[in-house]
Design a protein around this motif. Structure first.
Motif, PDB file in Angstrom:
ATOM      1  N   GLU A  54       0.848  -1.032  -0.095  1.00 15.43           N
ATOM      2  CA  GLU A  54      -0.139  -0.198   0.000  1.00 15.43           C
ATOM      3  C   GLU A  54       0.681   1.159  -0.132  1.00 15.43           C
ATOM      4  OE1 GLU A  54      -1.852   3.725   1.098  1.00 15.43           O
ATOM      5  OE2 GLU A  54      -0.593   2.429   2.742  1.00 15.43           O
ATOM      6  N   CYS A  55       1.986   1.267   0.709  1.00 15.19           N
ATOM      7  CA  CYS A  55       2.928   2.471   0.818  1.00 15.19           C
ATOM      8  C   CYS A  55       3.428   2.561  -0.444  1.00 15.19           C
ATOM      9  CB  CYS A  55       3.856   2.246   2.024  1.00 15.19           C
ATOM     10  SG  CYS A  55       4.765   3.689   2.397  1.00 15.19           S
ATOM     11  N   VAL A  56       3.958   1.624  -1.110  1.00 15.50           N
ATOM     12  CA  VAL A  56       4.692   2.039  -2.474  1.00 15.50           C
ATOM     13  C   VAL A  56       3.745   2.221  -3.592  1.00 15.50           C
ATOM     14  CG1 VAL A  56       5.982   0.475  -4.209  1.00 15.50           C
ATOM     15  CG2 VAL A  56       6.497   0.048  -1.824  1.00 15.50           C
ATOM     16  N   ALA A  57       2.426   1.649  -3.263  1.00 13.02           N
ATOM     17  CA  ALA A  57       1.735   2.130  -4.371  1.00 13.02           C
ATOM     18  C   ALA A  57       1.227   3.396  -4.189  1.00 13.02           C
ATOM     19  CB  ALA A  57       0.516   1.203  -4.241  1.00 13.02           C
ATOM     20  N   ARG A  58       1.231   3.883  -3.140  1.00 12.01           N
ATOM     21  CA  ARG A  58       0.511   5.432  -2.801  1.00 12.01           C
ATOM     22  C   ARG A  58       1.786   6.261  -3.349  1.00 12.01           C
ATOM     23  NH1 ARG A  58       1.462   7.291   2.211  1.00 12.01           N
ATOM     24  NH2 ARG A  58       1.096   5.126   3.021  1.00 12.01           N
TER      25      ARG A  58
ATOM     26  N   HIS B 194       7.410   4.891  -5.280  1.00  5.70           N
ATOM     27  CA  HIS B 194       8.978   4.846  -5.199  1.00  5.70           C
ATOM     28  C   HIS B 194       9.327   3.857  -3.945  1.00  5.70           C
ATOM     29  CE1 HIS B 194      12.874   6.256  -4.744  1.00  5.70           C
ATOM     30  NE2 HIS B 194      12.928   6.532  -5.999  1.00  5.70           N
ATOM     31  N   LEU B 195      10.380   2.950  -4.061  1.00  6.07           N
ATOM     32  CA  LEU B 195      10.607   1.857  -2.838  1.00  6.07           C
ATOM     33  C   LEU B 195      11.319   2.859  -1.739  1.00  6.07           C
ATOM     34  CD1 LEU B 195      12.151  -0.865  -4.900  1.00  6.07           C
ATOM     35  CD2 LEU B 195       9.998  -0.925  -3.761  1.00  6.07           C
ATOM     36  N   GLY B 196      12.309   3.835  -2.385  1.00  5.43           N
ATOM     37  CA  GLY B 196      13.071   4.694  -1.511  1.00  5.43           C
ATOM     38  C   GLY B 196      12.258   5.393  -0.315  1.00  5.43           C
ATOM     39  N   ALA B 197      11.093   5.958  -1.204  1.00  6.53           N
ATOM     40  CA  ALA B 197      10.199   6.879  -0.234  1.00  6.53           C
ATOM     41  C   ALA B 197       9.214   5.854   0.756  1.00  6.53           C
ATOM     42  CB  ALA B 197       9.263   7.583  -1.387  1.00  6.53           C
TER      43      ALA B 197
ATOM     44  N   GLY C  77      10.060   5.408 -15.881  1.00  6.30           N
ATOM     45  CA  GLY C  77      11.136   6.164 -15.448  1.00  6.30           C
ATOM     46  C   GLY C  77      11.713   5.697 -14.218  1.00  6.30           C
ATOM     47  N   ARG C  78      11.685   6.753 -13.263  1.00  8.16           N
ATOM     48  CA  ARG C  78      12.231   6.251 -11.898  1.00  8.16           C
ATOM     49  C   ARG C  78      11.050   5.992 -10.957  1.00  8.16           C
ATOM     50  NH1 ARG C  78      16.472  11.522 -10.624  1.00  8.16           N
ATOM     51  NH2 ARG C  78      18.037  10.989 -12.233  1.00  8.16           N
ATOM     52  N   ARG C  79       9.855   5.937 -11.363  1.00  7.81           N
ATOM     53  CA  ARG C  79       8.679   5.736 -10.527  1.00  7.81           C
ATOM     54  C   ARG C  79       8.118   4.256 -10.839  1.00  7.81           C
ATOM     55  NH1 ARG C  79       6.645   9.473  -7.623  1.00  7.81           N
ATOM     56  NH2 ARG C  79       4.648   8.159  -7.360  1.00  7.81           N
ATOM     57  N   LEU C  80       7.455   3.837 -10.104  1.00 13.51           N
ATOM     58  CA  LEU C  80       6.740   2.432  -9.992  1.00 13.51           C
ATOM     59  C   LEU C  80       5.257   2.622 -10.340  1.00 13.51           C
ATOM     60  CD1 LEU C  80       8.298   0.404  -7.276  1.00 13.51           C
ATOM     61  CD2 LEU C  80       8.741   0.272  -9.691  1.00 13.51           C
ATOM     62  N   ALA C  81       4.790   2.289 -11.370  1.00  9.50           N
ATOM     63  CA  ALA C  81       3.311   2.264 -11.628  1.00  9.50           C
ATOM     64  C   ALA C  81       2.687   1.031 -11.559  1.00  9.50           C
ATOM     65  CB  ALA C  81       3.186   2.601 -13.239  1.00  9.50           C
ATOM     66  N   LEU C  82       1.555   1.168 -11.071  1.00  9.31           N
ATOM     67  CA  LEU C  82       0.521  -0.081 -10.875  1.00  9.31           C
ATOM     68  C   LEU C  82       0.241  -0.712 -11.944  1.00  9.31           C
ATOM     69  CD1 LEU C  82      -1.553   1.238  -7.989  1.00  9.31           C
ATOM     70  CD2 LEU C  82      -0.088  -0.595  -7.667  1.00  9.31           C
ATOM     71  N   THR C  83       0.175  -1.892 -12.132  1.00  8.08           N
ATOM     72  CA  THR C  83      -0.420  -2.985 -13.078  1.00  8.08           C
ATOM     73  C   THR C  83      -1.861  -2.971 -12.960  1.00  8.08           C
ATOM     74  OG1 THR C  83      -0.011  -4.862 -12.119  1.00  8.08           O
ATOM     75  CG2 THR C  83       1.633  -4.388 -13.381  1.00  8.08           C
TER      76      THR C  83
ATOM     77  N   ILE D  13      -6.312  -3.144  -8.804  1.00  7.58           N
ATOM     78  CA  ILE D  13      -7.206  -3.877  -8.180  1.00  7.58           C
ATOM     79  C   ILE D  13      -6.961  -4.138  -6.529  1.00  7.58           C
ATOM     80  CG2 ILE D  13      -8.401  -6.096  -7.913  1.00  7.58           C
ATOM     81  CD1 ILE D  13      -8.137  -6.337 -10.998  1.00  7.58           C
ATOM     82  N   LEU D  14      -5.486  -4.525  -6.214  1.00 10.00           N
ATOM     83  CA  LEU D  14      -5.322  -4.640  -4.964  1.00 10.00           C
ATOM     84  C   LEU D  14      -5.245  -3.399  -4.150  1.00 10.00           C
ATOM     85  CD1 LEU D  14      -4.285  -6.743  -2.895  1.00 10.00           C
ATOM     86  CD2 LEU D  14      -2.173  -6.698  -3.722  1.00 10.00           C
ATOM     87  N   GLN D  15      -4.628  -2.516  -4.756  1.00  8.62           N
ATOM     88  CA  GLN D  15      -4.578  -1.165  -4.212  1.00  8.62           C
ATOM     89  C   GLN D  15      -5.700  -0.517  -3.463  1.00  8.62           C
ATOM     90  OE1 GLN D  15      -5.035   2.146  -5.292  1.00  8.62           O
ATOM     91  NE2 GLN D  15      -3.705   3.498  -3.846  1.00  8.62           N
ATOM     92  N   ARG D  16      -6.835  -0.766  -4.271  1.00  3.79           N
ATOM     93  CA  ARG D  16      -8.216  -0.243  -3.928  1.00  3.79           C
ATOM     94  C   ARG D  16      -8.560  -0.917  -2.673  1.00  3.79           C
ATOM     95  NH1 ARG D  16      -9.199  -0.088  -9.387  1.00  3.79           N
ATOM     96  NH2 ARG D  16     -10.338  -2.028  -9.349  1.00  3.79           N
ATOM     97  N   SER D  17      -8.385  -2.090  -2.443  1.00  2.80           N
ATOM     98  CA  SER D  17      -9.000  -2.806  -1.266  1.00  2.80           C
ATOM     99  C   SER D  17      -7.792  -2.475  -0.226  1.00  2.80           C
ATOM    100  CB  SER D  17      -9.045  -4.171  -1.422  1.00  2.80           C
ATOM    101  OG  SER D  17      -9.971  -4.413  -2.509  1.00  2.80           O
ATOM    102  N   ALA D  18      -6.589  -2.352  -0.483  1.00  4.92           N
ATOM    103  CA  ALA D  18      -5.432  -2.349   0.574  1.00  4.92           C
ATOM    104  C   ALA D  18      -5.518  -1.055   1.142  1.00  4.92           C
ATOM    105  CB  ALA D  18      -4.126  -2.666  -0.256  1.00  4.92           C
ATOM    106  N   ARG D  19      -5.773   0.063   0.395  1.00  7.79           N
ATOM    107  CA  ARG D  19      -5.740   1.252   1.040  1.00  7.79           C
ATOM    108  C   ARG D  19      -6.910   1.301   1.843  1.00  7.79           C
ATOM    109  NH1 ARG D  19      -7.345   3.687  -3.218  1.00  7.79           N
ATOM    110  NH2 ARG D  19      -9.535   4.218  -2.805  1.00  7.79           N
TER     111      ARG D  19
END
Length: 315
Positions: A13-17, A20-23, A55-61, A66-72
């Motif tokens: 959830e934190c990475v999805a939001r 970025h892994l570092g953030a 680029g330098r960011r991670l985007a959701l597939t 789908i998982l991010q909506r429920s996890a949030r």
């Protein structure tokens, strides 16, 4: 399909939001390596890819969205529940004042930032913080609870291990370059070994490595904070532990050039007078502190291999 571990979903959830892994690592107070491992394990258990690089960011597939909506929603609900429980417990304690004594370097690198989290969860409690490294230096006329570096027993006092630490060499990344780069144990002979004692800890470390005492030093410090700063500035190699040096290792100010770790001669303990151990506010703080220490120790252990990877990348 069985549910993945809750911590893996929290990390996701934190990475999805943040994208970025570092953030995410900074927000969760763990290493980027630990975050990456949690995401890999979660994807493996689900059998799908949750992120793709843009680029330098991670985007959701599509699966990740789908998982991010429920996890949030789940994390928000859990967070509200935890806050309500903490607020109710804190309110039941009544207005309290606690004085905490802690070693300065431990406070700066580990405990102080966590105390703000404690105060956020315990708004009815006021904290006073004083510093003392060893048990003998704690002013028990003021302190209700102390974190001390040493070894029990202490007569008339309750104590509990806070961090069982292991010592390992740490140094500036610049010492991994040049003709005297630190790659093997024998390379220690080319550098100043920084001390906060009479050299016994370094001798124990090199004895564990099976080599004769090597290295030179013409200065000892009674403040470990100065030892770490000298190491950051490239003036020598210090023996430190994964708790105190975790942030420096995560952020690249220090690296761990050698894999060997040895048990420290002393450890960090939570201590209070036996007569006050059952006071409601003292017991509440100690329970919170021990839980934080367990979480920190688990994350730092997972991050040790990441620190070694960083050192290898530099060389």
């Amino acid at each position: 399909m069985s549910l993945p571990p809750l911590n893996a979903l929290r990390v996701f959830e934190c990475v999805a939001r943040l994208g970025h892994l570092g953030a995410a690592a900074a927000e969760l107070h763990v290493t980027p390596g630990a975050v990456s491992q949690q995401i890999k394990s979660l994807q493996l258990s689900l059998g799908v890819e949750l992120f793709e690089k843009r680029g330098r960011r991670l985007a959701l597939t599509e699966y990740g969205s789908i998982l991010q909506r429920s996890a949030r929603k789940a994390m928000e609900s859990i967070s509200r529940g935890v806050q309500e429980v903490a607020a109710e417990k804190s309110a039941n304690l009544g207005k309290g004042v606690l004085t905490i004594s802690m070693p300065q370097v431990h406070g700066v690198t580990w405990l102080a930032t966590r105390l703000f989290k404690f105060m956020e969860e315990s708004r009815s409690m006021t904290l006073n913080v004083v510093t003392a490294s060893r048990f003998a230096a704690v002013d028990w006329r003021k302190a209700d609870v102390a974190i001390v570096y040493g070894m029990p027993p202490w007569a008339g006092f309750w104590s509990h291990l806070l961090h069982g630490i292991r010592m390992t060499p740490v140094c500036s990344p610049q010492l991994l370059r040049g003709p005297h780069a630190v790659r093997e144990m024998s390379d220690l002979a080319c550098h100043r070994l920084l001390h906060e004692d009479d050299g016994l800890q370094w001798r124990r470390y090199q004895a564990a490595a099976g080599i004769e005492y090597a290295g030179f030093s013409d200065v000892y410090f009674d403040d470990f904070g100065i030892v770490l700063q000298a190491a950051r500035d490239g003036y020598g190699i210090a023996l430190s532990d994964e708790i105190v040096s975790q942030r420096d290792l995560d952020e690249g100010r220090l690296v761990q050039p050698l894999a060997l770790t040895v048990p420290a001669m002393h450890n960090y303990y939570c201590v209070c007078p036996e007569s006050t151990r059952e006071r409601a506010e003292v017991a509440y703080f100690i329970d919170w502190l021990l839980a934080e220490a367990t979480l920190a120790t688990d994350s730092s252990r997972r991050g040790q291999s990441w620190s070694m990877h960083q050192a290898n990348d530099v060389t």
